[in-house]
Design a protein around this motif. Structure first.
Motif, PDB file in Angstrom:
ATOM      1  N   LEU A 209      26.939  67.881 -42.926  1.00  0.00           N
ATOM      2  CA  LEU A 209      26.962  67.237 -44.222  1.00  0.00           C
ATOM      3  C   LEU A 209      28.103  66.125 -44.331  1.00  0.00           C
ATOM      4  CD1 LEU A 209      25.737  69.807 -46.820  1.00  0.00           C
ATOM      5  CD2 LEU A 209      24.424  67.959 -45.733  1.00  0.00           C
ATOM      6  N   GLN A 210      29.282  66.673 -43.605  1.00  0.00           N
ATOM      7  CA  GLN A 210      30.413  65.842 -43.800  1.00  0.00           C
ATOM      8  C   GLN A 210      29.993  64.436 -43.009  1.00  0.00           C
ATOM      9  OE1 GLN A 210      33.764  67.363 -41.748  1.00  0.00           O
ATOM     10  NE2 GLN A 210      34.778  65.479 -41.716  1.00  0.00           N
ATOM     11  N   ASP A 435      38.063  64.857 -24.358  1.00  0.00           N
ATOM     12  CA  ASP A 435      38.010  66.156 -23.280  1.00  0.00           C
ATOM     13  C   ASP A 435      37.848  67.529 -23.933  1.00  0.00           C
ATOM     14  OD1 ASP A 435      38.556  64.270 -21.196  1.00  0.00           O
ATOM     15  OD2 ASP A 435      40.502  64.435 -21.245  1.00  0.00           O
ATOM     16  N   ALA A 436      38.356  67.586 -25.027  1.00  0.00           N
ATOM     17  CA  ALA A 436      38.549  68.745 -25.805  1.00  0.00           C
ATOM     18  C   ALA A 436      36.983  69.124 -26.477  1.00  0.00           C
ATOM     19  CB  ALA A 436      39.385  68.791 -27.017  1.00  0.00           C
ATOM     20  N   TYR A 437      36.386  68.118 -26.700  1.00  0.00           N
ATOM     21  CA  TYR A 437      34.848  68.076 -27.134  1.00  0.00           C
ATOM     22  C   TYR A 437      34.165  68.501 -25.868  1.00  0.00           C
ATOM     23  CZ  TYR A 437      30.033  67.012 -28.530  1.00  0.00           C
ATOM     24  OH  TYR A 437      28.719  67.089 -28.877  1.00  0.00           O
ATOM     25  N   VAL A 454      31.509  74.214 -31.419  1.00  0.00           N
ATOM     26  CA  VAL A 454      31.212  72.890 -30.663  1.00  0.00           C
ATOM     27  C   VAL A 454      31.313  71.688 -31.850  1.00  0.00           C
ATOM     28  CG1 VAL A 454      29.554  71.550 -29.289  1.00  0.00           C
ATOM     29  CG2 VAL A 454      30.066  73.940 -28.966  1.00  0.00           C
ATOM     30  N   LEU A 455      30.630  72.215 -33.064  1.00  0.00           N
ATOM     31  CA  LEU A 455      30.673  71.139 -34.045  1.00  0.00           C
ATOM     32  C   LEU A 455      32.055  70.924 -34.645  1.00  0.00           C
ATOM     33  CD1 LEU A 455      27.405  72.244 -36.144  1.00  0.00           C
ATOM     34  CD2 LEU A 455      27.520  70.403 -34.701  1.00  0.00           C
ATOM     35  N   ASP A 456      32.911  71.789 -34.589  1.00  0.00           N
ATOM     36  CA  ASP A 456      34.182  71.496 -35.086  1.00  0.00           C
ATOM     37  C   ASP A 456      34.867  70.762 -34.266  1.00  0.00           C
ATOM     38  OD1 ASP A 456      36.319  72.463 -36.842  1.00  0.00           O
ATOM     39  OD2 ASP A 456      37.419  73.051 -35.109  1.00  0.00           O
ATOM     40  N   ALA A 457      34.685  70.805 -32.867  1.00  0.00           N
ATOM     41  CA  ALA A 457      35.405  70.091 -32.070  1.00  0.00           C
ATOM     42  C   ALA A 457      34.742  68.445 -32.214  1.00  0.00           C
ATOM     43  CB  ALA A 457      35.152  70.434 -30.485  1.00  0.00           C
ATOM     44  N   ARG A 459      33.867  67.440 -34.822  1.00  0.00           N
ATOM     45  CA  ARG A 459      34.393  66.653 -36.257  1.00  0.00           C
ATOM     46  C   ARG A 459      35.955  66.203 -35.700  1.00  0.00           C
ATOM     47  NH1 ARG A 459      31.545  70.895 -38.920  1.00  0.00           N
ATOM     48  NH2 ARG A 459      33.140  72.486 -38.436  1.00  0.00           N
ATOM     49  N   THR A 460      36.643  66.978 -34.771  1.00  0.00           N
ATOM     50  CA  THR A 460      38.006  66.392 -34.416  1.00  0.00           C
ATOM     51  C   THR A 460      37.815  65.131 -33.595  1.00  0.00           C
ATOM     52  OG1 THR A 460      38.754  68.878 -34.352  1.00  0.00           O
ATOM     53  CG2 THR A 460      40.034  67.014 -33.159  1.00  0.00           C
ATOM     54  N   LEU A 461      36.827  65.105 -32.899  1.00  0.00           N
ATOM     55  CA  LEU A 461      36.685  63.834 -32.070  1.00  0.00           C
ATOM     56  C   LEU A 461      36.275  62.695 -33.190  1.00  0.00           C
ATOM     57  CD1 LEU A 461      36.237  62.395 -29.549  1.00  0.00           C
ATOM     58  CD2 LEU A 461      34.041  62.963 -29.361  1.00  0.00           C
ATOM     59  N   ASN A 462      35.540  62.951 -34.164  1.00  0.00           N
ATOM     60  CA  ASN A 462      35.297  62.009 -35.086  1.00  0.00           C
ATOM     61  C   ASN A 462      36.307  61.469 -35.729  1.00  0.00           C
ATOM     62  OD1 ASN A 462      33.132  60.410 -36.782  1.00  0.00           O
ATOM     63  ND2 ASN A 462      34.138  62.004 -38.372  1.00  0.00           N
ATOM     64  N   ALA A 463      37.280  62.441 -36.449  1.00  0.00           N
ATOM     65  CA  ALA A 463      38.472  62.297 -36.869  1.00  0.00           C
ATOM     66  C   ALA A 463      39.305  61.642 -35.901  1.00  0.00           C
ATOM     67  CB  ALA A 463      39.030  63.488 -37.601  1.00  0.00           C
ATOM     68  N   THR A 464      39.515  61.587 -34.787  1.00  0.00           N
ATOM     69  CA  THR A 464      40.528  60.967 -34.000  1.00  0.00           C
ATOM     70  C   THR A 464      39.924  59.596 -33.741  1.00  0.00           C
ATOM     71  OG1 THR A 464      40.702  63.087 -32.726  1.00  0.00           O
ATOM     72  CG2 THR A 464      41.436  61.083 -31.603  1.00  0.00           C
ATOM     73  N   ARG A 465      38.706  59.401 -33.704  1.00  0.00           N
ATOM     74  CA  ARG A 465      38.061  57.854 -33.567  1.00  0.00           C
ATOM     75  C   ARG A 465      38.259  57.155 -34.960  1.00  0.00           C
ATOM     76  NH1 ARG A 465      32.300  59.814 -30.564  1.00  0.00           N
ATOM     77  NH2 ARG A 465      33.135  59.396 -28.364  1.00  0.00           N
ATOM     78  N   ILE A 466      38.129  57.821 -36.066  1.00  0.00           N
ATOM     79  CA  ILE A 466      38.460  57.218 -37.166  1.00  0.00           C
ATOM     80  C   ILE A 466      40.095  56.737 -37.480  1.00  0.00           C
ATOM     81  CG2 ILE A 466      38.501  57.463 -39.742  1.00  0.00           C
ATOM     82  CD1 ILE A 466      35.693  57.167 -38.601  1.00  0.00           C
TER      83      ILE A 466
END
Length: 495
Positions: A209-210, A435-437, A454-457, A459-466
């Motif tokens: 949903l996020q 790499d973490a994802y 995996v979804l949490d990783a 989200r972290t990748l998405n936040a990093t891209r943003i």
């Protein structure tokens, strides 16, 4: 059993991970095609700047002020206009030695006429001083036009870069959602075939949903940014051709929207992809947010340019105009002289005593000089006002220079911080998140991680891209701020 889980996880996650990894390189950041309305005109920053010079209302108003100042110079440099008077006596009567009145009559304009000419002779060089004041005011108005251009250009670049950031984030959100849509479609097929329990699909749906709110939030921010750009270009943000773009999911839409189908029964059948409408916009902004231009000029050279910034020059010219106005007030100590000349002709009454040469009319000429008196207090008062205004303008000019140097110091500090933050992301932070994802994905395939991890990783990748997009935006905005603060052209980025 563990091998079956590994194969299933690989089948579920590999397409989504591949799409997620390739999304940023599918098109340069800030240039990917978006489903905008048919009336949205592609617009680059260079094109927007050219339109601003031609159409910006604040800049047009500043130019009109310059035109008014130039017209005022024509008035200031002109000689005081002479005054012509023409009159006629409308009645006449004679008076005897005993005080009796006789021979009263009304006279027509042809019987008498009075003509006068009055010329003001200025002393003390007042005309030259007035012209000097007007010239200084023209220079100030010219600097104000340049300052309006500097200010409006910065506002345009600020709004354009902000909208471009929202566009880049929207591209990331759409790429994320495309990957999640494909993954959810696979999970639904596996659920229908009985390969996974419904709980796995429900956990996946609850966790995505996020990403849906990222799509809608960035779409709204992009539309708002375009509206700001349109207003700066004197375009009506609410006037555009109908036909909005639509971003739909794979057969799944939010309830309550026009044309939606009734959802199936069960929690897993509830739609998870909102039908996002990208509001009709006047423009579709395009620009390479991933281009990181080098500054190419040192701090000392930029600092020297602050003294030539348009608003600083305007304040200095205002001080010069105020000083010229003080000199004009001093010149008022030389009193002006008004020269009056007159001619009058009046026909004589025909009942005068007869003479050998009978008179018909009398012509008279006159010349007078007039000088104002008791003007000392007025002149000294006006001089005091002009002197105080000159001192005030000088103080404001110094304050404007100090404020400009303060803005430059803050802009340089912001540039250094933005450059350092950008180097952090471009030197490996984004790669580490990717790499973490991938590591979390491989661990899940091996059975050591859960799907939610995996979804949490992700989200972290998405936040990093943003955050990387925000770092790029901060760096480009810092360059535009440096140009605005220093007054040195060519520093702002060209996208």
């Amino acid at each position: 059993m563990r091998g079956w889980i590994a194969l299933l996880g690989l089948a579920l996650l590999a397409p989504a991970a591949l799409a997620q990894a390739q999304a940023p390189v599918a098109a340069p950041i800030g240039t990917a095609a978006l489903p905008t309305g048919r009336g949205a005109q592609p617009l680059t920053l260079a094109e927007a700047e050219a339109l601003l010079v031609e159409r910006n209302l604040g800049l047009i108003a500043a130019r009109r002020g310059l035109d008014a100042t130039r017209a005022q110079r024509l008035v200031a440099s002109a000689l005081p206009p002479p005054q012509v008077s023409v009159g006629s006596s409308f009645g006449q009567f004679n008076e005897t030695a005993r005080g009796a009145l006789q021979g009263a009559r009304l006279l027509s304009p042809s019987s008498n006429i009075n003509v006068g000419l009055s010329v003001l002779v200025e002393r003390g060089g007042k005309r030259e001083l007035r012209t000097r004041v007007a010239d200084q005011q023209i220079g100030q108005a010219e600097a104000q036009v340049l300052d309006a251009l500097r200010t409006q250009l910065f506002q345009l670049r600020q709004a354009f870069l902000g909208a471009l950031l929202a566009r880049a984030n929207l591209e990331v959100a759409l790429a994320n959602r495309a990957s999640l849509d494909r993954t959810e479609a696979l999970l639904r097929r596996q659920l229908r075939d009985g390969a996974i329990p419904e709980g796995d699909l429900l956990r996946f749906q609850a966790s995505r949903l996020q990403f849906e709110s990222d799509v809608t939030g960035n779409a709204q921010a992009y539309a708002a940014g375009i509206a700001t750009v349109a207003a700066l270009l004197a375009a009506d943000p609410a006037a555009f051709a109908p036909g909005a773009g639509q971003i739909g999911g794979p057969g799944l839409v939010a309830p309550g929207l026009r044309g939606t189908a009734a959802p199936r029964q069960g929690s897993a059948a509830v739609p998870t992809t909102v039908q996002t409408i990208l509001s009709p916009v006047a423009f579709d902004l395009r620009g390479r947010l991933d281009q990181m231009p080098v500054l190419g000029i040192g701090r000392e050279a930029l600092a020297e340019g602050v003294a030539s910034r348009a608003d600083v020059v305007a304040a200095q010219r205002q001080a010069s105009a105020a000083d010229a106005n003080r000199q004009l007030a001093e010149a008022e100590r030389s009193r002006d002289v008004t020269v009056n000349g007159s001619w009058g002709r009046s026909r004589l009454s025909q009942d005068l005593p007869n003479s050998r040469d009978q008179l018909d009319a009398v012509n008279s000429f006159g010349l007078s000089l007039s000088v104002p008196i008791f003007t000392r207090r007025i002149v000294e008062g006006n001089l005091g006002v002009a002197t105080a205004q000159a001192g005030q303008a000088e103080a404001l000019a110094r304050a404007t220079l100090l404020q400009a140097r303060t803005e430059f110091a803050a802009a340089w500090a912001g540039y250094e911080q933005a450059r350092a933050l950008l180097n952090l992301y471009t030197s490996g932070a984004l790669g580490r998140a990717e790499d973490a994802y991938r590591s979390a994905e491989q661990a899940y395939v091996a059975g050591g991680r859960s799907l939610l991890e995996v979804l949490d990783a992700l989200r972290t990748l998405n936040a990093t891209r943003i955050q990387a997009n925000q770092a790029r935006h901060a760096y480009l905005l810092a360059l535009a701020t440096l140009e605005q603060a220093s007054g040195v052209s060519g520093v702002a980025p060209r996208l």
